[in-house]
Design an enzyme around this catalytic site. Structure first.
Site, PDB file in Angstrom:
ATOM      1  N   LYS A  10      56.631   3.024  51.757  1.00  0.00           N
ATOM      2  CA  LYS A  10      57.792   2.295  52.679  1.00  0.00           C
ATOM      3  C   LYS A  10      57.568   2.959  53.774  1.00  0.00           C
ATOM      4  O   LYS A  10      57.637   2.227  55.055  1.00  0.00           O
ATOM      5  CB  LYS A  10      59.137   2.447  52.125  1.00  0.00           C
ATOM      6  CG  LYS A  10      59.118   1.903  50.486  1.00  0.00           C
ATOM      7  CD  LYS A  10      60.578   2.288  49.960  1.00  0.00           C
ATOM      8  CE  LYS A  10      60.943   3.843  49.504  1.00  0.00           C
ATOM      9  NZ  LYS A  10      60.022   4.352  48.497  1.00  0.00           N
ATOM     10  N   ARG A  86      70.308   1.010  47.727  1.00  0.00           N
ATOM     11  CA  ARG A  86      69.228   1.251  46.263  1.00  0.00           C
ATOM     12  C   ARG A  86      70.238   0.869  45.174  1.00  0.00           C
ATOM     13  O   ARG A  86      69.795   1.172  43.974  1.00  0.00           O
ATOM     14  CB  ARG A  86      68.933   2.656  46.279  1.00  0.00           C
ATOM     15  CG  ARG A  86      67.966   2.951  47.148  1.00  0.00           C
ATOM     16  CD  ARG A  86      67.394   4.472  46.859  1.00  0.00           C
ATOM     17  NE  ARG A  86      66.803   4.840  48.052  1.00  0.00           N
ATOM     18  CZ  ARG A  86      65.452   5.532  47.904  1.00  0.00           C
ATOM     19  NH1 ARG A  86      64.812   5.540  46.924  1.00  0.00           N
ATOM     20  NH2 ARG A  86      64.855   5.666  49.226  1.00  0.00           N
ATOM     21  N   ARG A 121      51.044  13.706  49.370  1.00  0.00           N
ATOM     22  CA  ARG A 121      51.544  13.538  50.643  1.00  0.00           C
ATOM     23  C   ARG A 121      51.801  14.761  51.357  1.00  0.00           C
ATOM     24  O   ARG A 121      52.127  15.901  50.965  1.00  0.00           O
ATOM     25  CB  ARG A 121      52.731  12.739  50.504  1.00  0.00           C
ATOM     26  CG  ARG A 121      53.657  12.679  51.829  1.00  0.00           C
ATOM     27  CD  ARG A 121      54.784  11.604  51.744  1.00  0.00           C
ATOM     28  NE  ARG A 121      55.592  11.792  50.483  1.00  0.00           N
ATOM     29  CZ  ARG A 121      56.675  11.098  50.140  1.00  0.00           C
ATOM     30  NH1 ARG A 121      56.431   9.689  50.691  1.00  0.00           N
ATOM     31  NH2 ARG A 121      57.096  11.082  49.100  1.00  0.00           N
ATOM     32  N   ARG A 161      62.574  10.451  39.787  1.00  0.00           N
ATOM     33  CA  ARG A 161      62.717   9.579  41.012  1.00  0.00           C
ATOM     34  C   ARG A 161      62.618   8.024  40.510  1.00  0.00           C
ATOM     35  O   ARG A 161      63.268   7.054  40.817  1.00  0.00           O
ATOM     36  CB  ARG A 161      62.325   9.733  42.341  1.00  0.00           C
ATOM     37  CG  ARG A 161      62.775  11.078  43.011  1.00  0.00           C
ATOM     38  CD  ARG A 161      61.891  11.693  43.674  1.00  0.00           C
ATOM     39  NE  ARG A 161      61.406  11.021  44.980  1.00  0.00           N
ATOM     40  CZ  ARG A 161      60.151  11.516  45.392  1.00  0.00           C
ATOM     41  NH1 ARG A 161      59.576  12.649  45.254  1.00  0.00           N
ATOM     42  NH2 ARG A 161      59.444  10.715  46.734  1.00  0.00           N
TER      43      ARG A 161
HETATM   44  P1  AP5 Z   1      54.985   6.848  51.957  1.00  0.00           P
HETATM   45  O1  AP5 Z   1      54.786   5.690  52.965  1.00  0.00           O
HETATM   46  O2  AP5 Z   1      55.706   8.126  52.167  1.00  0.00           O
HETATM   47  O3  AP5 Z   1      55.918   6.343  50.641  1.00  0.00           O
HETATM   48  P2  AP5 Z   1      57.516   5.897  50.450  1.00  0.00           P
HETATM   49  O4  AP5 Z   1      57.660   4.690  49.553  1.00  0.00           O
HETATM   50  O5  AP5 Z   1      58.112   6.007  51.878  1.00  0.00           O
HETATM   51  O6  AP5 Z   1      57.934   7.218  49.585  1.00  0.00           O
HETATM   52  P3  AP5 Z   1      59.129   7.879  49.527  1.00  0.00           P
HETATM   53  O7  AP5 Z   1      58.850   9.165  48.374  1.00  0.00           O
HETATM   54  O8  AP5 Z   1      59.797   8.594  50.797  1.00  0.00           O
HETATM   55  O9  AP5 Z   1      59.944   7.162  48.747  1.00  0.00           O
HETATM   56  P4  AP5 Z   1      61.469   7.757  48.033  1.00  0.00           P
HETATM   57  O10 AP5 Z   1      62.073   6.299  48.074  1.00  0.00           O
HETATM   58  O11 AP5 Z   1      61.152   8.283  46.792  1.00  0.00           O
HETATM   59  O12 AP5 Z   1      62.020   8.585  49.205  1.00  0.00           O
HETATM   60  P5  AP5 Z   1      63.187   8.762  50.175  1.00  0.00           P
HETATM   61  O13 AP5 Z   1      63.108   9.541  51.071  1.00  0.00           O
HETATM   62  O14 AP5 Z   1      63.696   7.386  50.422  1.00  0.00           O
HETATM   63  O15 AP5 Z   1      53.489   7.088  51.035  1.00  0.00           O
HETATM   64  C1  AP5 Z   1      53.427   7.775  50.125  1.00  0.00           C
HETATM   65  C2  AP5 Z   1      52.132   8.587  50.269  1.00  0.00           C
HETATM   66  O16 AP5 Z   1      51.399   7.558  49.964  1.00  0.00           O
HETATM   67  C3  AP5 Z   1      51.752   9.040  51.769  1.00  0.00           C
HETATM   68  O17 AP5 Z   1      50.811  10.540  51.526  1.00  0.00           O
HETATM   69  C4  AP5 Z   1      51.050   8.020  52.124  1.00  0.00           C
HETATM   70  O18 AP5 Z   1      49.930   8.429  53.193  1.00  0.00           O
HETATM   71  C5  AP5 Z   1      50.367   7.449  50.988  1.00  0.00           C
HETATM   72  N1  AP5 Z   1      50.092   6.130  51.055  1.00  0.00           N
HETATM   73  C6  AP5 Z   1      50.655   5.121  51.741  1.00  0.00           C
HETATM   74  N2  AP5 Z   1      50.336   3.680  51.547  1.00  0.00           N
HETATM   75  C7  AP5 Z   1      49.163   3.865  51.172  1.00  0.00           C
HETATM   76  C8  AP5 Z   1      48.184   2.962  50.522  1.00  0.00           C
HETATM   77  N3  AP5 Z   1      48.300   1.817  50.827  1.00  0.00           N
HETATM   78  N4  AP5 Z   1      47.000   3.423  50.081  1.00  0.00           N
HETATM   79  C9  AP5 Z   1      46.907   4.908  49.669  1.00  0.00           C
HETATM   80  N5  AP5 Z   1      47.785   5.864  50.076  1.00  0.00           N
HETATM   81  C10 AP5 Z   1      48.929   5.271  50.729  1.00  0.00           C
HETATM   82  O19 AP5 Z   1      64.460   9.107  49.224  1.00  0.00           O
HETATM   83  C11 AP5 Z   1      64.403  10.583  48.793  1.00  0.00           C
HETATM   84  C12 AP5 Z   1      65.606  10.708  47.977  1.00  0.00           C
HETATM   85  O20 AP5 Z   1      66.913  10.626  48.662  1.00  0.00           O
HETATM   86  C13 AP5 Z   1      65.838   9.859  46.577  1.00  0.00           C
HETATM   87  O21 AP5 Z   1      65.238  10.207  45.545  1.00  0.00           O
HETATM   88  C14 AP5 Z   1      67.259  10.064  46.398  1.00  0.00           C
HETATM   89  O22 AP5 Z   1      67.882  11.426  45.775  1.00  0.00           O
HETATM   90  C15 AP5 Z   1      67.739  10.124  48.118  1.00  0.00           C
HETATM   91  N6  AP5 Z   1      68.211   8.804  48.627  1.00  0.00           N
HETATM   92  C16 AP5 Z   1      67.685   8.057  49.590  1.00  0.00           C
HETATM   93  N7  AP5 Z   1      67.917   6.969  49.762  1.00  0.00           N
HETATM   94  C17 AP5 Z   1      69.277   6.827  49.150  1.00  0.00           C
HETATM   95  C18 AP5 Z   1      70.120   5.873  48.823  1.00  0.00           C
HETATM   96  N8  AP5 Z   1      70.213   4.773  49.447  1.00  0.00           N
HETATM   97  N9  AP5 Z   1      71.146   6.237  48.056  1.00  0.00           N
HETATM   98  C19 AP5 Z   1      71.306   7.215  47.410  1.00  0.00           C
HETATM   99  N10 AP5 Z   1      70.506   8.248  47.566  1.00  0.00           N
HETATM  100  C20 AP5 Z   1      69.418   7.973  48.283  1.00  0.00           C
END
Ligand code: AP5
Length: 213
Positions: A10, A86, A121, A161
């Site tokens: 994402k 979410r 990552r 997660r």
């Molecule tokens: P990356 O692009 O960083 O992936 P991402 O989908 O953004 O992953 P996140 O871990 O940020 O998602 P998440 O939903 O778990 O975390 P968030 O911060 O939103 O890519 C990942 C890796 O893969 C990178 O190293 C990249 O280089 C590589 N990559 C990307 N594309 C690739 C490809 N095509 N091929 C190969 N490699 C690739 O949320 C964190 C926490 O916050 C949640 O667990 C929750 O506790 C809280 N939270 C967040 N939003 C909410 C909400 N709305 N409500 C309640 N709690 C929330």
């Protein structure tokens, strides 16, 4: 809106979308990490849930995202919501404000690839750029030496997660079924973006036609 399992890509795709379409990128996870970094009460509470891979309660998240979404830049340039909503209740909080996306992109990546993506990552604290030690390595030694890792990027935590993701995603699919599009996230970053570009360009064309008629 863009959704998908943890590490489905994402944030990586949002960087590219933002650069091409000039949208304001609003990441719920980034907003929460900013609260943690500044040591606010919300940040302290949020961290306890994030450590467990659970959703942070709505009392914290909903107003935080709504506030950002209603700021003038997001209203003028258009917004790109990443990781929000979410859950059913988060989506309903937007529905009551009449806020709906033109398109809801759901990145689809097999579970077995997500752990490797998470543990490899790294983030550049200076530019905010997302790297992967194997798939998108840093350009030089200077960048490599300052890369950091997220506190929830461990194999154990990504599994929690992922469970949370599956518990909630179905309720979103039903709310946004008229605008949802699944995109294969298991190809190169460039190919995934190519798919997204086609979708966004066609959605923009439709919008322009509607305004003109
Ligand atoms: P990356 O692009 O960083 O992936 P991402 O989908 O953004 O992953 P996140 O871990 O940020 O998602 P998440 O939903 O778990 O975390 P968030 O911060 O939103 O890519 C990942 C890796 O893969 C990178 O190293 C990249 O280089 C590589 N990559 C990307 N594309 C690739 C490809 N095509 N091929 C190969 N490699 C690739 O949320 C964190 C926490 O916050 C949640 O667990 C929750 O506790 C809280 N939270 C967040 N939003 C909410 C909400 N709305 N409500 C309640 N709690 C929330």
């Amino acid at each position: 809106m863009i959704a998908g399992a943890p590490a489905s890509g994402k944030g990586t795709q949002c960087e590219l979308i933002k650069a091409k379409y000039g949208l304001v990128h609003i990441s719920a996870g980034d907003l929460l990490r900013a609260e943690i970094a500044t040591g606010t009460d919300n940040g302290k509470q949020a961290k306890e849930f994030m450590e467990k891979g659970q959703l942070v309660p709505d009392e914290i998240v909903v107003n935080m995202v709504k506030g950002r979404l209603l700021q003038p830049d997001a209203q003028e340039k258009g917004w790109l919501l990443d990781g929000y909503p979410r859950s059913y209740s988060q989506a309903m909080a937007l529905e009551t404000l009449g806020i709906r996306p033109d398109i809801f992109i759901l990145l689809d990546v097999p579970d077995e690839l997500l752990v490797e993506r998470v543990v490899g990552r790294r983030l550049d604290p200076e530019t905010g750029k997302i790297y992967h030690l194997k798939y998108s390595p840093p350009e030089n030694e200077e960048i490599a030496s300052r890369l950091t890792q997220r506190f929830d990027d461990t194999e154990e935590k990504v599994k929690l997660r992922l469970q949370t993701h599956y518990q909630n995603i179905e309720s979103l699919v039903s709310i946004y079924e008229d605008v949802i599009v699944k995109v294969n996230g298991n190809t190169t970053v460039e190919d995934v973006f190519g798919e997204i570009e086609k979708l966004l360009t066609s959605s923009l064309d439709k919008k322009t036609e509607m305004v003109a008629s």
